[in-house]
Scaffold this motif. Structure first.
Motif, PDB file in Angstrom:
ATOM      1  N   ASP A  84     -11.721  10.978  -4.316  1.00  0.00           N
ATOM      2  CA  ASP A  84     -12.129  10.224  -5.495  1.00  0.00           C
ATOM      3  C   ASP A  84     -12.037   8.712  -5.289  1.00  0.00           C
ATOM      4  OD1 ASP A  84      -9.404   9.852  -5.466  1.00  0.00           O
ATOM      5  OD2 ASP A  84      -9.028  10.718  -7.455  1.00  0.00           O
ATOM      6  N   GLY A  85     -11.713   8.278  -4.056  1.00  0.00           N
ATOM      7  CA  GLY A  85     -11.626   6.859  -3.767  1.00  0.00           C
ATOM      8  C   GLY A  85     -10.264   6.243  -4.020  1.00  0.00           C
ATOM      9  N   GLU A  86      -9.341   6.999  -4.628  1.00  0.00           N
ATOM     10  CA  GLU A  86      -7.990   6.483  -4.813  1.00  0.00           C
ATOM     11  C   GLU A  86      -7.282   6.434  -3.457  1.00  0.00           C
ATOM     12  OE1 GLU A  86      -6.544   5.280  -7.422  1.00  0.00           O
ATOM     13  OE2 GLU A  86      -8.039   5.767  -8.943  1.00  0.00           O
ATOM     14  N   ALA A  87      -6.562   5.339  -3.225  1.00  0.00           N
ATOM     15  CA  ALA A  87      -5.876   5.150  -1.948  1.00  0.00           C
ATOM     16  C   ALA A  87      -4.375   5.158  -2.162  1.00  0.00           C
ATOM     17  CB  ALA A  87      -6.310   3.850  -1.286  1.00  0.00           C
ATOM     18  N   TYR A  88      -3.645   5.613  -1.127  1.00  0.00           N
ATOM     19  CA  TYR A  88      -2.204   5.801  -1.230  1.00  0.00           C
ATOM     20  C   TYR A  88      -1.507   5.259   0.014  1.00  0.00           C
ATOM     21  CZ  TYR A  88      -3.574   8.980  -4.955  1.00  0.00           C
ATOM     22  OH  TYR A  88      -4.129   9.512  -6.092  1.00  0.00           O
ATOM     23  N   LEU A  89      -0.324   4.712  -0.202  1.00  0.00           N
ATOM     24  CA  LEU A  89       0.613   4.360   0.862  1.00  0.00           C
ATOM     25  C   LEU A  89       1.718   5.395   0.870  1.00  0.00           C
ATOM     26  CD1 LEU A  89       2.051   2.325   2.897  1.00  0.00           C
ATOM     27  CD2 LEU A  89       3.141   1.365   0.844  1.00  0.00           C
ATOM     28  N   ILE A  90       2.004   5.966   2.035  1.00  0.00           N
ATOM     29  CA  ILE A  90       3.131   6.878   2.204  1.00  0.00           C
ATOM     30  C   ILE A  90       4.067   6.222   3.212  1.00  0.00           C
ATOM     31  CG2 ILE A  90       3.883   9.182   2.875  1.00  0.00           C
ATOM     32  CD1 ILE A  90       0.238   8.624   2.065  1.00  0.00           C
ATOM     33  N   SER A  91       5.301   5.941   2.800  1.00  0.00           N
ATOM     34  CA  SER A  91       6.195   5.208   3.701  1.00  0.00           C
ATOM     35  C   SER A  91       7.626   5.714   3.589  1.00  0.00           C
ATOM     36  CB  SER A  91       6.147   3.706   3.409  1.00  0.00           C
ATOM     37  OG  SER A  91       6.844   3.378   2.235  1.00  0.00           O
ATOM     38  N   ALA A  92       8.351   5.587   4.729  1.00  0.00           N
ATOM     39  CA  ALA A  92       9.756   5.969   4.779  1.00  0.00           C
ATOM     40  C   ALA A  92      10.587   4.920   4.042  1.00  0.00           C
ATOM     41  CB  ALA A  92      10.222   6.088   6.228  1.00  0.00           C
ATOM     42  N   ALA A  93      11.449   5.371   3.125  1.00  0.00           N
ATOM     43  CA  ALA A  93      12.277   4.489   2.305  1.00  0.00           C
ATOM     44  C   ALA A  93      13.729   4.945   2.372  1.00  0.00           C
ATOM     45  CB  ALA A  93      11.778   4.483   0.865  1.00  0.00           C
ATOM     46  N   ASP A  94      14.613   4.185   1.733  1.00  0.00           N
ATOM     47  CA  ASP A  94      16.044   4.477   1.700  1.00  0.00           C
ATOM     48  C   ASP A  94      16.565   4.719   3.107  1.00  0.00           C
ATOM     49  OD1 ASP A  94      18.575   4.896   0.693  1.00  0.00           O
ATOM     50  OD2 ASP A  94      18.212   6.990   0.134  1.00  0.00           O
ATOM     51  N   VAL A  95      16.249   3.732   3.999  1.00  0.00           N
ATOM     52  CA  VAL A  95      16.671   3.781   5.402  1.00  0.00           C
ATOM     53  C   VAL A  95      16.257   5.109   6.038  1.00  0.00           C
ATOM     54  CG1 VAL A  95      18.517   3.125   7.007  1.00  0.00           C
ATOM     55  CG2 VAL A  95      18.661   2.427   4.616  1.00  0.00           C
ATOM     56  N   ASN A  96      15.016   5.487   5.791  1.00  0.00           N
ATOM     57  CA  ASN A  96      14.356   6.655   6.383  1.00  0.00           C
ATOM     58  C   ASN A  96      14.809   7.993   5.795  1.00  0.00           C
ATOM     59  OD1 ASN A  96      12.783   5.079   8.076  1.00  0.00           O
ATOM     60  ND2 ASN A  96      14.199   5.230   9.794  1.00  0.00           N
ATOM     61  N   TYR A  97      15.606   7.994   4.751  1.00  0.00           N
ATOM     62  CA  TYR A  97      15.998   9.276   4.161  1.00  0.00           C
ATOM     63  C   TYR A  97      14.974   9.802   3.176  1.00  0.00           C
ATOM     64  CZ  TYR A  97      20.489   9.686   6.439  1.00  0.00           C
ATOM     65  OH  TYR A  97      21.466   9.854   7.389  1.00  0.00           O
ATOM     66  N   ASP A  98      14.162   8.924   2.593  1.00  0.00           N
ATOM     67  CA  ASP A  98      13.144   9.346   1.640  1.00  0.00           C
ATOM     68  C   ASP A  98      11.755   9.037   2.186  1.00  0.00           C
ATOM     69  OD1 ASP A  98      15.313   9.864  -0.002  1.00  0.00           O
ATOM     70  OD2 ASP A  98      14.969   8.115  -1.293  1.00  0.00           O
ATOM     71  N   LEU A  99      10.758   9.728   1.646  1.00  0.00           N
ATOM     72  CA  LEU A  99       9.362   9.354   1.824  1.00  0.00           C
ATOM     73  C   LEU A  99       8.796   9.063   0.441  1.00  0.00           C
ATOM     74  CD1 LEU A  99       7.792  11.800   4.461  1.00  0.00           C
ATOM     75  CD2 LEU A  99       7.929   9.316   4.646  1.00  0.00           C
ATOM     76  N   ASN A 100       8.302   7.839   0.246  1.00  0.00           N
ATOM     77  CA  ASN A 100       7.714   7.444  -1.035  1.00  0.00           C
ATOM     78  C   ASN A 100       6.200   7.450  -0.937  1.00  0.00           C
ATOM     79  OD1 ASN A 100      10.297   7.038  -1.953  1.00  0.00           O
ATOM     80  ND2 ASN A 100      10.121   4.827  -2.183  1.00  0.00           N
ATOM     81  N   VAL A 101       5.557   7.925  -1.999  1.00  0.00           N
ATOM     82  CA  VAL A 101       4.097   7.921  -2.083  1.00  0.00           C
ATOM     83  C   VAL A 101       3.698   6.985  -3.222  1.00  0.00           C
ATOM     84  CG1 VAL A 101       2.004   9.304  -2.313  1.00  0.00           C
ATOM     85  CG2 VAL A 101       4.068  10.331  -1.313  1.00  0.00           C
ATOM     86  N   TYR A 102       2.917   5.950  -2.894  1.00  0.00           N
ATOM     87  CA  TYR A 102       2.484   4.956  -3.869  1.00  0.00           C
ATOM     88  C   TYR A 102       0.962   5.009  -4.017  1.00  0.00           C
ATOM     89  CZ  TYR A 102       6.930   2.827  -2.277  1.00  0.00           C
ATOM     90  OH  TYR A 102       8.232   2.583  -1.901  1.00  0.00           O
ATOM     91  N   ARG A 103       0.481   4.819  -5.247  1.00  0.00           N
ATOM     92  CA  ARG A 103      -0.943   4.610  -5.458  1.00  0.00           C
ATOM     93  C   ARG A 103      -1.245   3.124  -5.314  1.00  0.00           C
ATOM     94  NH1 ARG A 103      -1.326   6.944  -9.884  1.00  0.00           N
ATOM     95  NH2 ARG A 103      -2.277   8.900  -9.191  1.00  0.00           N
ATOM     96  N   LEU A 104      -2.300   2.787  -4.567  1.00  0.00           N
ATOM     97  CA  LEU A 104      -2.671   1.395  -4.378  1.00  0.00           C
ATOM     98  C   LEU A 104      -3.518   0.901  -5.564  1.00  0.00           C
ATOM     99  CD1 LEU A 104      -3.621   1.206  -0.574  1.00  0.00           C
ATOM    100  CD2 LEU A 104      -1.377   1.068  -1.660  1.00  0.00           C
ATOM    101  N   THR A 105      -3.581  -0.408  -5.705  1.00  0.00           N
ATOM    102  CA  THR A 105      -4.463  -1.015  -6.696  1.00  0.00           C
ATOM    103  C   THR A 105      -5.923  -0.779  -6.303  1.00  0.00           C
ATOM    104  OG1 THR A 105      -4.269  -3.083  -5.472  1.00  0.00           O
ATOM    105  CG2 THR A 105      -2.799  -2.788  -7.364  1.00  0.00           C
ATOM    106  N   ASP A 106      -6.842  -1.037  -7.224  1.00  0.00           N
ATOM    107  CA  ASP A 106      -8.255  -0.753  -6.971  1.00  0.00           C
ATOM    108  C   ASP A 106      -8.803  -1.513  -5.770  1.00  0.00           C
ATOM    109  OD1 ASP A 106      -8.353   1.017  -9.043  1.00  0.00           O
ATOM    110  OD2 ASP A 106      -9.336  -0.347 -10.457  1.00  0.00           O
ATOM    111  N   ASP A 107      -8.252  -2.713  -5.496  1.00  0.00           N
ATOM    112  CA  ASP A 107      -8.731  -3.474  -4.336  1.00  0.00           C
ATOM    113  C   ASP A 107      -7.998  -3.115  -3.056  1.00  0.00           C
ATOM    114  OD1 ASP A 107      -6.251  -4.661  -4.735  1.00  0.00           O
ATOM    115  OD2 ASP A 107      -7.057  -6.627  -5.286  1.00  0.00           O
ATOM    116  N   TYR A 108      -7.067  -2.157  -3.097  1.00  0.00           N
ATOM    117  CA  TYR A 108      -6.283  -1.666  -1.961  1.00  0.00           C
ATOM    118  C   TYR A 108      -5.351  -2.732  -1.372  1.00  0.00           C
ATOM    119  CZ  TYR A 108      -9.646   2.292  -1.685  1.00  0.00           C
ATOM    120  OH  TYR A 108     -10.455   3.378  -1.947  1.00  0.00           O
TER     121      TYR A 108
END
Length: 487
Positions: free
Chosen positions: A176-200
């Motif tokens: 659908d054109g929505e873009a996401y960042l998936i990154s290691a957080a909390d000193v690599n103990y978590d993986l966070n999934v973020y939705r990007l803004t419309d301009d990415y």
């Protein structure tokens, strides 16, 4: 009439005859698959080593673009871009971002760069993991943008997404054109999934957290409505077991549990991306991994590429098998593995001391963590049978596990001191469980602990049963030499 004109006239006459008879013209011959030599460095079409480590791929028209890290030692030098139409022959296009692009980037670490295209703005957007080049305390993302895929990217700065630390990362654009960042957080103990803004170019919201799993090196792809999140464990440069989770409702889930793919070291690699290869015959999915040079004492620039076709036993499961060669037909969308002489499998072996003639042994076949390794008279028992699991097929660096207990050789307490005991422990791919087999006199080997640089020996040069196995300064003496059977 010249030969060329005769051939031209013959071709014209054949075409006229074919048309007169109402026959279809013969189809052009299909392009042959191109062979990819797996688990190696790649040389570009100019004869230079390709440096696209920790990278990602996107397709523009009929051309694939591969972007990745190029380092000066361990520091950021460039983000380099290469192109190919067959996924095998790569042409250098540009260093799209460099240490000279902005004062913030010299010194710096720029890792795992990914580029995506924004159809709304017509821009190509690069995100990467950014550190200050001194330590790993920044834990930020960096963003840059370009009007063209292989142009010079305009650096827009770095930040922590919504204030969270961010290390290994990837980008994913959904249908659908929505873009996401998936990154290691909390000193690599978590993986966070973020939705990007419309301009990415920024973060809209945090939409899901994989809490406490200690996973990194994410890669995301979608197949038949199922989303796969592929990850590695967090063991530094050392390769480990790739695991994946799935959902039909990306990114919120519900997500499945974690399942293994590949062997215990993913054939010496760490995932960086999954490429979808679509053509006239269908769609294939190509796992892309880095075989990091520091695993065997090299540098990141020595790293090799492990690319594997992904198999799908079911719609919600995937598997990876080692192939030494891939036959890739990008136009057809097919990636086929060819089994070679290196299969990446562990193999059974014994370790016989050159001084005593006795074998390394797990006393009583005990499965207890911390059990000390000893030497004992050689016999055909499982407590003396081990598997050497190389960090990549053919490597002489790897983990060594007992076939009776499944536990790995371990320099206990991660000690770097001479005389420290060597035992067994649950396998976790740490440096104190990685050993190099180095050639020594008379066809024997020294066994070198990678975290300490010390050699395994029989303590005190003893020839008696039950003498301890310890690490000590490498001298090449007979009590440090081992006949390694099965190699």
């Amino acid at each position: 009439m010249s030969a060329k004109k005769r051939l031209g006239a013959l071709a014209a006459a054949t075409a006229l005859a074919t048309a007169a008879l109402g026959l279809a013209a013969p189809a052009p011959a299909a392009a042959a698959p191109v062979a990819f030599d797996n688990g190696q460095t790649i040389t570009d079409t100019s004869g230079n080593l390709m440096h696209a480590h920790g990278g990602g791929m996107l397709k523009v028209g009929g051309t694939y673009y591969l972007v990745g890290e190029q380092r000066d030692g361990y520091l950021f030098d460039q983000v380099s871009m290469y192109s190919s139409t067959d996924l095998v022959n790569w042409t250098f296009r540009n260093d799209i971002l460099s240490a000279e692009s902005d004062p913030e980037l010299s010194p710096a670490n720029i890792e795992r760069p990914k580029v995506i295209y924004n159809a709304r703005t017509g821009k190509y957007v690069l995100w990467a993991h950014k550190e200050n080049g001194v330590d790993y305390g920044d834990a930020e993302v960096a963003v840059a943008v370009s009007d063209t895929v292989a142009g010079d990217y305009d650096y827009r700065g770095s930040f922590r997404p919504l204030g969270y630390d961010s290390r290994d990362m990837t980008l994913f654009v959904d249908t659908d054109g929505e873009a996401y960042l998936i990154s290691a957080a909390d000193v690599n103990y978590d993986l966070n999934v973020y939705r990007l803004t419309d301009d990415y170019l920024g973060i809209e919201e945090l939409v899901h957290v994989f809490d406490g799993y200690h996973r990194e090196a994410p890669a995301v792809f979608q197949r038949n409505g199922v989303y796969f999140l592929v990850t590695s464990g967090a063991t530094g440069w050392n390769a480990n077991q790739t695991q994946y989770a799935t959902t039909t409702n990306f990114p919120e889930g519900a997500w499945s549990g974690w399942s293994n793919a590949g062997n215990a070291t993913t054939f010496g690699s760490q995932p960086t991306f999954v490429t979808t290869v679509t053509g006239t015959a269908g769609t294939s999915y190509l796992y892309m991994g880095d075989r990091w040079g520091p695993q065997w004492g090299g540098k990141p620039m020595d790293s090799e590429y492990v690319w594997l076709p992904i198999a799908f036993p079911s719609n919600t499961s995937m598997s990876l098998t080692w192939y030494s060669t891939l036959n890739i037909d990008a136009a057809a969308g097919t990636v086929q593995g060819v089994v070679g002489t290196e299969d990446g499998s562990p193999y059974a072996t014994k370790f016989v001391n050159a001084n005593s003639g006795r074998c390394i042994d797990v006393p009583g076949g005990s499965g207890t963590d911390g059990t000390l390794l000893i030497q004992y008279g050689c016999w055909n028992g499982a407590p003396q049978a081990f598997t050497f699991d190389p960090v990549y097929p053919g490597s002489k660096v790897g983990a060594i596990a007992n076939t009776a207990t499944g536990k790995c050789w371990d320099v206990l307490d991660q000690s770097t001191a001479p005389g420290a005991a060597v035992g067994q422990w649950g396998c976790w791919a740490g440096g104190n469980q990685r050993f190099a087999l180095r050639a020594a006199a008379n066809g024997n080997h020294l066994i070198v602990a990678q975290h300490s640089g010390l050699c395994l020996e029989v303590a005190g040069s003893s020839t008696a049963n039950s003498a301890a196995i310890v690490q000590n300064t490498c001298t090449g003496a007979a009590n440090q030499q081992w006949d390694v059977t099965g190699l």
